[in-house]
Design an enzyme around this catalytic site. Structure first.
Site, short mmCIF file in Angstrom:
data_model
loop_
_atom_site.label_atom_id
_atom_site.label_comp_id
_atom_site.label_asym_id
_atom_site.label_seq_id
_atom_site.Cartn_x
_atom_site.Cartn_y
_atom_site.Cartn_z
N HIS A 1 107.93 -104.57 47.52
CA HIS A 1 107.18 -105.56 46.75
C HIS A 1 106.00 -104.87 46.05
O HIS A 1 105.20 -104.21 46.70
CB HIS A 1 106.68 -106.71 47.64
CG HIS A 1 106.11 -107.82 46.83
ND1 HIS A 1 106.88 -108.81 46.25
CD2 HIS A 1 104.84 -108.05 46.43
CE1 HIS A 1 106.11 -109.62 45.55
NE2 HIS A 1 104.87 -109.19 45.64
N ALA A 2 105.93 -105.01 44.73
CA ALA A 2 104.94 -104.27 43.95
C ALA A 2 103.50 -104.60 44.38
O ALA A 2 103.18 -105.75 44.65
CB ALA A 2 105.12 -104.59 42.46
N HIS B 1 101.21 -105.92 35.04
CA HIS B 1 100.52 -106.77 36.02
C HIS B 1 99.75 -105.89 37.02
O HIS B 1 98.56 -106.10 37.27
CB HIS B 1 101.54 -107.65 36.75
CG HIS B 1 100.97 -108.46 37.87
ND1 HIS B 1 100.56 -109.77 37.72
CD2 HIS B 1 100.69 -108.14 39.16
CE1 HIS B 1 100.08 -110.21 38.87
NE2 HIS B 1 100.15 -109.25 39.77
N GLU B 2 100.44 -104.91 37.57
CA GLU B 2 99.80 -104.06 38.60
C GLU B 2 98.66 -103.24 38.00
O GLU B 2 97.59 -103.10 38.61
CB GLU B 2 100.83 -103.12 39.24
CG GLU B 2 101.95 -103.83 39.99
CD GLU B 2 101.44 -104.82 41.03
OE1 GLU B 2 100.33 -104.62 41.57
OE2 GLU B 2 102.13 -105.82 41.28
N HIS C 1 95.42 -104.95 37.87
CA HIS C 1 94.63 -104.86 39.11
C HIS C 1 93.84 -103.54 39.13
O HIS C 1 92.65 -103.52 39.43
CB HIS C 1 95.55 -104.88 40.34
CG HIS C 1 96.18 -106.21 40.63
ND1 HIS C 1 95.45 -107.36 40.79
CD2 HIS C 1 97.48 -106.56 40.84
CE1 HIS C 1 96.28 -108.37 41.06
NE2 HIS C 1 97.51 -107.92 41.10
N GLU D 1 94.85 -111.71 39.40
CA GLU D 1 96.29 -111.80 39.12
C GLU D 1 96.59 -112.04 37.64
O GLU D 1 97.74 -111.91 37.22
CB GLU D 1 96.91 -112.92 39.96
CG GLU D 1 96.83 -112.70 41.47
CD GLU D 1 97.45 -111.39 41.93
OE1 GLU D 1 98.33 -110.86 41.22
OE2 GLU D 1 97.03 -110.89 42.98
N HIS E 1 104.88 -112.97 50.57
CA HIS E 1 103.50 -113.39 50.83
C HIS E 1 103.35 -114.25 52.08
O HIS E 1 102.24 -114.44 52.56
CB HIS E 1 102.94 -114.13 49.62
CG HIS E 1 103.03 -113.32 48.35
ND1 HIS E 1 104.25 -113.02 47.75
CD2 HIS E 1 102.10 -112.73 47.59
CE1 HIS E 1 104.04 -112.29 46.66
NE2 HIS E 1 102.75 -112.09 46.53
N TYR F 1 98.30 -117.10 42.19
CA TYR F 1 99.30 -116.89 41.13
C TYR F 1 99.46 -118.14 40.27
O TYR F 1 99.79 -118.06 39.10
CB TYR F 1 100.64 -116.48 41.73
CG TYR F 1 100.56 -115.23 42.56
CD1 TYR F 1 100.36 -113.98 41.97
CD2 TYR F 1 100.64 -115.29 43.95
CE1 TYR F 1 100.27 -112.83 42.73
CE2 TYR F 1 100.54 -114.14 44.72
CZ TYR F 1 100.36 -112.91 44.11
OH TYR F 1 100.26 -111.78 44.87
O1 X8Z Z 1 103.26 -110.62 44.16
C1 X8Z Z 1 103.15 -110.51 42.95
C2 X8Z Z 1 102.75 -109.18 42.33
C3 X8Z Z 1 101.86 -108.39 43.23
S1 X8Z Z 1 100.26 -109.05 43.35
C4 X8Z Z 1 103.99 -108.37 42.05
N1 X8Z Z 1 103.44 -111.56 42.13
C5 X8Z Z 1 103.90 -112.83 42.66
C6 X8Z Z 1 105.27 -112.73 43.28
O2 X8Z Z 1 105.97 -111.73 43.03
O3 X8Z Z 1 105.66 -113.63 44.02
C7 X8Z Z 1 103.32 -111.58 40.68
C8 X8Z Z 1 103.82 -112.92 40.26
C9 X8Z Z 1 103.92 -113.76 41.49
ZN ZN Z 2 99.16 -109.06 41.56
#
Ligand code: X8Z
Ligand code: ZN
Length: 372
Positions: free
Chosen positions: A103-104, A133-134, A137, A161, A261, A271
Protein backbone atom coordinates in the site's frame (compact mmCIF):
# COMPACT_ATOMS: atom_id res chain seq x y z
CA UNK A 1 -22.81 2.94 -14.66
CA UNK A 2 -25.76 0.71 -13.95
CA UNK A 3 -27.18 1.00 -17.45
CA UNK A 4 -23.88 0.31 -19.17
CA UNK A 5 -22.83 -2.50 -16.84
CA UNK A 6 -26.27 -4.01 -17.36
CA UNK A 7 -25.57 -3.98 -21.10
CA UNK A 8 -22.24 -5.71 -20.56
CA UNK A 9 -23.19 -8.27 -17.95
CA UNK A 10 -26.97 -8.54 -18.28
CA UNK A 11 -29.63 -7.10 -16.04
CA UNK A 12 -29.90 -10.34 -14.06
CA UNK A 13 -26.52 -9.60 -12.57
CA UNK A 14 -26.88 -5.82 -12.63
CA UNK A 15 -30.47 -5.08 -11.59
CA UNK A 16 -31.52 -1.77 -13.09
CA UNK A 17 -33.16 -0.48 -9.92
CA UNK A 18 -30.81 -2.18 -7.48
CA UNK A 19 -27.23 -2.23 -6.34
CA UNK A 20 -24.17 -2.86 -8.50
CA UNK A 21 -22.23 -6.01 -7.52
CA UNK A 22 -18.99 -4.70 -6.03
CA UNK A 23 -16.71 -6.98 -8.05
CA UNK A 24 -17.71 -5.39 -11.35
CA UNK A 25 -16.16 -2.02 -10.63
CA UNK A 26 -12.50 -2.64 -11.36
CA UNK A 27 -11.16 -2.13 -7.86
CA UNK A 28 -10.87 -4.62 -5.03
CA UNK A 29 -12.84 -2.33 -2.69
CA UNK A 30 -15.03 -0.71 -5.37
CA UNK A 31 -13.70 2.60 -4.07
CA UNK A 32 -12.74 4.13 -7.41
CA UNK A 33 -14.33 2.89 -10.59
CA UNK A 34 -12.19 4.39 -13.37
CA UNK A 35 -10.56 1.07 -14.23
CA UNK A 36 -13.76 -0.16 -15.87
CA UNK A 37 -14.10 2.99 -17.94
CA UNK A 38 -13.87 1.06 -21.26
CA UNK A 39 -17.09 -0.75 -20.34
CA UNK A 40 -19.07 2.46 -19.94
CA UNK A 41 -17.32 4.74 -22.46
CA UNK A 42 -19.64 6.96 -24.47
CA UNK A 43 -20.08 5.81 -28.02
CA UNK A 44 -18.79 7.69 -31.07
CA UNK A 45 -16.64 10.80 -31.14
CA UNK A 46 -17.34 11.57 -27.52
CA UNK A 47 -15.60 8.35 -26.58
CA UNK A 48 -12.30 9.24 -28.19
CA UNK A 49 -10.03 10.03 -25.29
CA UNK A 50 -6.72 8.29 -24.65
CA UNK A 51 -5.56 5.59 -22.30
CA UNK A 52 -2.82 6.83 -19.98
CA UNK A 53 -1.86 3.27 -19.04
CA UNK A 54 -1.16 2.54 -22.70
CA UNK A 55 0.87 5.73 -23.08
CA UNK A 56 3.04 4.79 -20.10
CA UNK A 57 3.51 1.23 -21.36
CA UNK A 58 4.29 2.38 -24.92
CA UNK A 59 7.15 4.50 -23.59
CA UNK A 60 8.38 1.58 -21.43
CA UNK A 61 8.45 3.97 -18.51
CA UNK A 62 9.89 2.24 -15.43
CA UNK A 63 9.00 2.96 -11.81
CA UNK A 64 11.70 5.56 -11.21
CA UNK A 65 10.98 7.35 -14.46
CA UNK A 66 7.31 7.51 -13.52
CA UNK A 67 8.37 9.09 -10.24
CA UNK A 68 10.61 11.57 -12.13
CA UNK A 69 7.54 12.78 -14.01
CA UNK A 70 5.94 13.56 -10.67
CA UNK A 71 9.03 15.32 -9.35
CA UNK A 72 9.27 17.41 -12.52
CA UNK A 73 5.75 18.70 -11.98
CA UNK A 74 6.79 20.11 -8.61
CA UNK A 75 10.09 21.54 -9.90
CA UNK A 76 8.13 23.19 -12.74
CA UNK A 77 6.29 25.13 -10.03
CA UNK A 78 9.60 26.27 -8.53
CA UNK A 79 10.11 23.64 -5.80
CA UNK A 80 13.62 22.26 -5.25
CA UNK A 81 14.35 18.80 -6.63
CA UNK A 82 14.03 15.86 -4.29
CA UNK A 83 17.25 15.09 -2.40
CA UNK A 84 19.57 12.36 -3.73
CA UNK A 85 18.64 10.22 -0.71
CA UNK A 86 15.03 10.09 -1.89
CA UNK A 87 16.19 8.11 -4.91
CA UNK A 88 18.44 5.70 -3.01
CA UNK A 89 16.31 5.12 0.09
CA UNK A 90 12.77 4.87 -1.33
CA UNK A 91 11.16 1.61 -2.35
CA UNK A 92 9.77 1.89 -5.87
CA UNK A 93 9.07 -1.69 -6.89
CA UNK A 94 7.90 -4.86 -5.24
CA UNK A 95 10.95 -6.79 -4.05
CA UNK A 96 11.18 -10.36 -5.31
CA UNK A 97 12.89 -11.74 -2.22
CA UNK A 98 10.59 -10.70 0.61
CA UNK A 99 7.09 -9.71 1.56
CA UNK A 100 6.41 -5.98 1.95
CA UNK A 101 3.35 -3.81 2.53
CA UNK A 102 2.63 -2.56 -0.98
CA UNK A 103 0.00 0.00 0.00
CA UNK A 104 1.59 3.27 -1.17
CA UNK A 105 2.92 5.59 1.53
CA UNK A 106 5.16 8.65 1.94
CA UNK A 107 7.63 9.04 4.76
CA UNK A 108 9.36 11.88 6.55
CA UNK A 109 12.29 10.30 8.32
CA UNK A 110 14.29 13.16 9.86
CA UNK A 111 11.92 16.16 9.70
CA UNK A 112 14.46 17.88 7.44
CA UNK A 113 14.72 16.41 3.98
CA UNK A 114 15.10 12.66 4.29
CA UNK A 115 11.74 12.03 2.63
CA UNK A 116 10.88 8.78 0.90
CA UNK A 117 8.09 6.84 -0.71
CA UNK A 118 7.31 3.17 -0.35
CA UNK A 119 5.26 1.85 -3.19
CA UNK A 120 5.14 -1.14 -5.55
CA UNK A 121 4.83 0.91 -8.72
CA UNK A 122 3.27 -0.69 -11.79
CA UNK A 123 3.11 0.99 -15.20
CA UNK A 124 -0.51 2.10 -14.93
CA UNK A 125 -2.45 5.37 -14.97
CA UNK A 126 -3.61 4.59 -11.43
CA UNK A 127 -0.05 4.39 -10.12
CA UNK A 128 1.02 7.43 -12.12
CA UNK A 129 -1.63 9.45 -10.26
CA UNK A 130 -0.75 7.81 -6.93
CA UNK A 131 2.90 8.85 -7.34
CA UNK A 132 1.77 12.47 -7.57
CA UNK A 133 -0.35 11.86 -4.47
CA UNK A 134 2.60 10.50 -2.50
CA UNK A 135 4.97 13.24 -3.64
CA UNK A 136 2.38 15.75 -2.46
CA UNK A 137 2.98 14.37 1.05
CA UNK A 138 6.77 14.57 0.66
CA UNK A 139 6.80 18.14 -0.66
CA UNK A 140 4.42 19.20 2.12
CA UNK A 141 6.68 17.53 4.72
CA UNK A 142 9.74 19.30 3.43
CA UNK A 143 7.98 22.66 3.08
CA UNK A 144 7.01 22.78 6.78
CA UNK A 145 10.36 21.58 8.12
CA UNK A 146 11.19 25.06 9.50
CA UNK A 147 8.11 25.04 11.73
CA UNK A 148 8.44 24.04 15.39
CA UNK A 149 7.89 20.28 15.77
CA UNK A 150 4.27 20.58 16.91
CA UNK A 151 3.37 22.47 13.75
CA UNK A 152 5.12 20.06 11.38
CA UNK A 153 1.92 18.64 10.05
CA UNK A 154 -0.85 19.35 7.57
CA UNK A 155 -3.28 22.24 8.26
CA UNK A 156 -5.76 19.41 8.77
CA UNK A 157 -5.27 15.85 7.68
CA UNK A 158 -7.50 16.32 4.63
CA UNK A 159 -4.98 18.92 3.42
CA UNK A 160 -2.15 16.42 3.49
CA UNK A 161 -4.15 14.03 1.34
CA UNK A 162 -5.27 16.71 -1.10
CA UNK A 163 -1.99 18.30 -2.23
CA UNK A 164 -0.74 15.63 -4.63
CA UNK A 165 -4.27 15.02 -5.90
CA UNK A 166 -4.70 18.73 -6.69
CA UNK A 167 -1.45 18.51 -8.65
CA UNK A 168 -2.66 15.39 -10.46
CA UNK A 169 -5.83 17.18 -11.59
CA UNK A 170 -3.45 19.19 -13.78
CA UNK A 171 -2.53 16.02 -15.73
CA UNK A 172 -4.62 17.15 -18.69
CA UNK A 173 -4.16 16.10 -22.33
CA UNK A 174 -2.22 19.34 -22.95
CA UNK A 175 0.08 18.54 -20.05
CA UNK A 176 0.64 14.97 -21.26
CA UNK A 177 1.58 16.36 -24.66
CA UNK A 178 3.92 18.86 -23.06
CA UNK A 179 5.80 16.13 -21.19
CA UNK A 180 5.99 13.92 -24.28
CA UNK A 181 3.59 11.16 -23.27
CA UNK A 182 0.78 12.05 -25.68
CA UNK A 183 1.23 12.88 -29.37
CA UNK A 184 -2.02 14.59 -30.19
CA UNK A 185 -4.36 16.44 -27.87
CA UNK A 186 -7.93 15.23 -28.50
CA UNK A 187 -10.48 17.88 -29.39
CA UNK A 188 -13.17 19.20 -27.02
CA UNK A 189 -15.49 16.35 -28.09
CA UNK A 190 -13.38 14.05 -25.90
CA UNK A 191 -14.08 16.13 -22.78
CA UNK A 192 -17.13 14.03 -21.87
CA UNK A 193 -15.07 10.85 -22.04
CA UNK A 194 -12.24 12.28 -19.95
CA UNK A 195 -14.59 13.78 -17.39
CA UNK A 196 -16.57 10.56 -17.13
CA UNK A 197 -13.45 8.56 -16.37
CA UNK A 198 -12.37 11.17 -13.86
CA UNK A 199 -15.81 11.15 -12.18
CA UNK A 200 -15.72 7.37 -11.91
CA UNK A 201 -12.67 7.81 -9.71
CA UNK A 202 -13.35 11.09 -7.97
CA UNK A 203 -17.12 11.14 -7.46
CA UNK A 204 -17.60 7.41 -6.89
CA UNK A 205 -15.04 7.63 -4.11
CA UNK A 206 -17.05 10.11 -2.00
CA UNK A 207 -19.50 7.64 -0.42
CA UNK A 208 -16.69 5.16 0.15
CA UNK A 209 -14.51 7.83 1.76
CA UNK A 210 -17.39 8.68 4.06
CA UNK A 211 -18.40 5.22 5.18
CA UNK A 212 -15.10 3.76 6.42
CA UNK A 213 -15.00 5.91 9.54
CA UNK A 214 -18.75 5.67 10.00
CA UNK A 215 -18.25 1.95 10.37
CA UNK A 216 -15.15 2.42 12.54
CA UNK A 217 -16.85 4.91 14.86
CA UNK A 218 -19.84 2.63 15.31
CA UNK A 219 -17.41 -0.15 16.23
CA UNK A 220 -15.43 2.04 18.63
CA UNK A 221 -18.56 3.42 20.31
CA UNK A 222 -19.92 -0.08 20.81
CA UNK A 223 -23.03 0.68 18.76
CA UNK A 224 -22.03 -2.18 16.48
CA UNK A 225 -21.05 -5.35 18.30
CA UNK A 226 -18.44 -7.87 17.07
CA UNK A 227 -21.18 -10.26 15.99
CA UNK A 228 -22.45 -7.59 13.55
CA UNK A 229 -19.18 -6.17 12.21
CA UNK A 230 -19.57 -7.53 8.71
CA UNK A 231 -23.32 -6.93 8.47
CA UNK A 232 -22.85 -3.29 9.51
CA UNK A 233 -20.10 -2.92 6.90
CA UNK A 234 -22.33 -4.09 4.06
CA UNK A 235 -25.25 -2.04 5.29
CA UNK A 236 -23.12 1.07 4.84
CA UNK A 237 -21.75 -0.14 1.51
CA UNK A 238 -25.32 -0.76 0.28
CA UNK A 239 -26.69 2.52 1.60
CA UNK A 240 -23.95 4.94 0.58
CA UNK A 241 -22.23 3.32 -2.38
CA UNK A 242 -25.10 1.34 -3.84
CA UNK A 243 -22.85 -1.69 -4.22
CA UNK A 244 -23.74 -5.21 -3.14
CA UNK A 245 -21.52 -8.03 -1.92
CA UNK A 246 -20.44 -10.34 -4.74
CA UNK A 247 -21.34 -13.41 -2.66
CA UNK A 248 -23.51 -14.07 0.36
CA UNK A 249 -21.64 -12.89 3.45
CA UNK A 250 -21.75 -14.06 7.04
CA UNK A 251 -20.14 -13.09 10.30
CA UNK A 252 -17.50 -15.68 9.46
CA UNK A 253 -16.23 -13.02 7.03
CA UNK A 254 -14.50 -9.82 8.02
CA UNK A 255 -14.51 -7.72 4.86
CA UNK A 256 -13.49 -4.37 6.46
CA UNK A 257 -10.22 -6.08 7.41
CA UNK A 258 -9.28 -6.20 3.73
CA UNK A 259 -9.08 -2.41 3.59
CA UNK A 260 -5.54 -1.39 4.57
CA UNK A 261 -6.57 1.53 6.78
CA UNK A 262 -8.83 -0.55 9.01
CA UNK A 263 -6.29 -2.97 10.53
CA UNK A 264 -3.63 -0.27 9.94
CA UNK A 265 -5.64 2.12 12.14
CA UNK A 266 -5.31 5.00 9.67
CA UNK A 267 -8.13 7.54 9.86
CA UNK A 268 -10.12 7.71 6.64
CA UNK A 269 -12.29 10.83 6.74
CA UNK A 270 -9.15 12.65 5.58
CA UNK A 271 -9.64 11.16 2.11
CA UNK A 272 -13.25 12.28 1.97
CA UNK A 273 -12.22 15.81 2.93
CA UNK A 274 -9.35 15.67 0.44
CA UNK A 275 -11.70 14.77 -2.37
CA UNK A 276 -13.49 18.08 -1.81
CA UNK A 277 -10.42 20.17 -0.93
CA UNK A 278 -8.35 19.09 -3.93
CA UNK A 279 -10.79 20.78 -6.31
CA UNK A 280 -10.70 23.95 -4.23
CA UNK A 281 -6.88 23.92 -4.24
CA UNK A 282 -6.81 23.18 -7.95
CA UNK A 283 -9.20 26.01 -8.75
CA UNK A 284 -7.23 28.43 -6.57
CA UNK A 285 -3.93 27.47 -8.21
CA UNK A 286 -5.43 27.65 -11.71
CA UNK A 287 -6.60 31.16 -10.95
CA UNK A 288 -3.14 32.03 -9.66
CA UNK A 289 -1.65 30.69 -12.88
CA UNK A 290 -3.84 33.14 -14.79
CA UNK A 291 -6.07 30.45 -16.27
CA UNK A 292 -9.57 31.55 -17.27
CA UNK A 293 -11.02 28.68 -19.38
CA UNK A 294 -13.27 25.80 -18.30
CA UNK A 295 -11.93 24.43 -15.04
CA UNK A 296 -11.44 20.81 -16.12
CA UNK A 297 -9.01 21.80 -18.89
CA UNK A 298 -6.68 23.77 -16.63
CA UNK A 299 -3.13 22.68 -15.93
CA UNK A 300 -1.11 24.95 -13.68
CA UNK A 301 2.12 23.02 -14.49
CA UNK A 302 5.01 25.39 -15.02
CA UNK A 303 3.38 28.30 -13.19
CA UNK A 304 5.79 29.86 -10.71
CA UNK A 305 2.95 32.03 -9.40
CA UNK A 306 0.88 28.94 -8.57
CA UNK A 307 3.98 27.36 -7.02
CA UNK A 308 4.53 30.33 -4.75
CA UNK A 309 0.92 30.31 -3.64
CA UNK A 310 1.08 26.59 -2.95
CA UNK A 311 4.36 26.86 -1.09
CA UNK A 312 3.07 29.71 1.07
CA UNK A 313 0.33 27.38 2.28
CA UNK A 314 2.55 24.30 2.61
CA UNK A 315 5.19 26.01 4.69
CA UNK A 316 2.58 27.13 7.22
CA UNK A 317 2.20 23.49 8.21
CA UNK A 318 -0.18 23.32 11.15
CA UNK A 319 0.91 26.69 12.60
CA UNK A 320 -2.40 28.39 11.79
CA UNK A 321 -6.00 27.14 11.97
CA UNK A 322 -6.85 25.39 8.69
CA UNK A 323 -9.40 27.99 7.50
CA UNK A 324 -6.51 30.47 7.36
CA UNK A 325 -4.39 28.07 5.35
CA UNK A 326 -7.30 27.50 3.00
CA UNK A 327 -7.85 31.21 2.67
CA UNK A 328 -4.17 31.79 1.89
CA UNK A 329 -4.49 29.58 -1.16
CA UNK A 330 -8.08 29.87 -2.30
CA UNK A 331 -9.52 32.99 -0.68
CA UNK A 332 -12.18 30.78 0.93
CA UNK A 333 -12.39 29.85 4.61
CA UNK A 334 -14.75 26.90 4.32
CA UNK A 335 -14.47 23.51 2.69
CA UNK A 336 -16.85 23.67 -0.24
CA UNK A 337 -17.66 21.29 -3.08
CA UNK A 338 -18.49 24.16 -5.46
CA UNK A 339 -15.19 23.78 -7.33
CA UNK A 340 -15.83 20.06 -7.75
CA UNK A 341 -19.30 20.78 -9.15
CA UNK A 342 -17.85 23.38 -11.50
CA UNK A 343 -15.22 20.92 -12.75
CA UNK A 344 -17.81 18.26 -13.54
CA UNK A 345 -20.58 20.60 -14.76
CA UNK A 346 -20.23 19.64 -18.46
CA UNK A 347 -20.43 15.97 -17.53
CA UNK A 348 -23.46 16.53 -15.30
CA UNK A 349 -25.29 18.07 -18.24
CA UNK A 350 -24.43 15.09 -20.46
CA UNK A 351 -25.35 12.57 -17.76
CA UNK A 352 -28.70 14.23 -17.17
CA UNK A 353 -29.48 13.71 -20.86
CA UNK A 354 -28.27 10.09 -20.82
CA UNK A 355 -30.31 9.30 -17.74
CA UNK A 356 -33.53 10.99 -18.83
CA UNK A 357 -36.40 8.61 -18.20
CA UNK A 358 -34.22 6.13 -16.34
CA UNK A 359 -34.42 5.23 -12.67
CA UNK A 360 -31.56 6.91 -10.87
CA UNK A 361 -30.61 5.56 -7.45
CA UNK A 362 -31.10 2.12 -6.04
CA UNK A 363 -33.22 0.02 -3.78
CA UNK A 364 -31.44 -1.88 -1.06
CA UNK A 365 -32.15 -5.49 -0.32
CA UNK A 366 -34.04 -6.06 2.94
CA UNK A 367 -31.53 -5.87 5.78
CA UNK A 368 -30.39 -9.17 7.21
CA UNK A 369 -31.82 -9.87 10.68
CA UNK A 370 -29.70 -8.40 13.43
CA UNK A 371 -27.90 -10.88 15.64
CA UNK A 372 -27.79 -10.43 19.41
O1 X8Z B 1 -4.22 5.35 1.11
C1 X8Z B 1 -4.16 6.15 0.19
C2 X8Z B 1 -2.82 6.65 -0.31
C3 X8Z B 1 -1.80 6.70 0.78
S1 X8Z B 1 -2.09 7.98 1.92
C4 X8Z B 1 -2.32 5.73 -1.40
N1 X8Z B 1 -5.30 6.56 -0.44
C5 X8Z B 1 -6.60 6.06 -0.06
C6 X8Z B 1 -6.77 4.59 -0.38
O2 X8Z B 1 -5.96 4.06 -1.16
O3 X8Z B 1 -7.68 3.97 0.15
C7 X8Z B 1 -5.38 7.53 -1.53
C8 X8Z B 1 -6.82 7.58 -1.91
C9 X8Z B 1 -7.58 6.88 -0.84
ZN1 ZN C 1 -1.96 9.92 1.13
Amino acid sequence: MRTRLGESYGTQLVPQNGMIPAHLLGNMWAQEWGNVYPLVAPKGAQGSGYDLTELIRAKKTDAKEMTRYGERFFTSLGFDSLPATFWTRSLFTKPADRDVVCHASAWNIDNVDDVRIKMCIEPTAEDFITIHHELGHNFYQRAYNKQPPLFQSGANDGFHEAIGDAIALSITPEYLKQIGLLDRVPGPAADTALLLRQAMDKVAFLPFGLLIDQWRWKVFSGEVKPADYNRAWWELRNRYQGVSAPLARSEGDFDPGAKYHVPGNTPYTRYFLARVLQFQFYKGLCREAGYTGPLHRCSFAGSKAAGQKLNAMLEMGQSRPWPEALQAMTGERRMDAGAMLEYFAPLKKWLDEQNRGKTVGWEQAAPVARSR
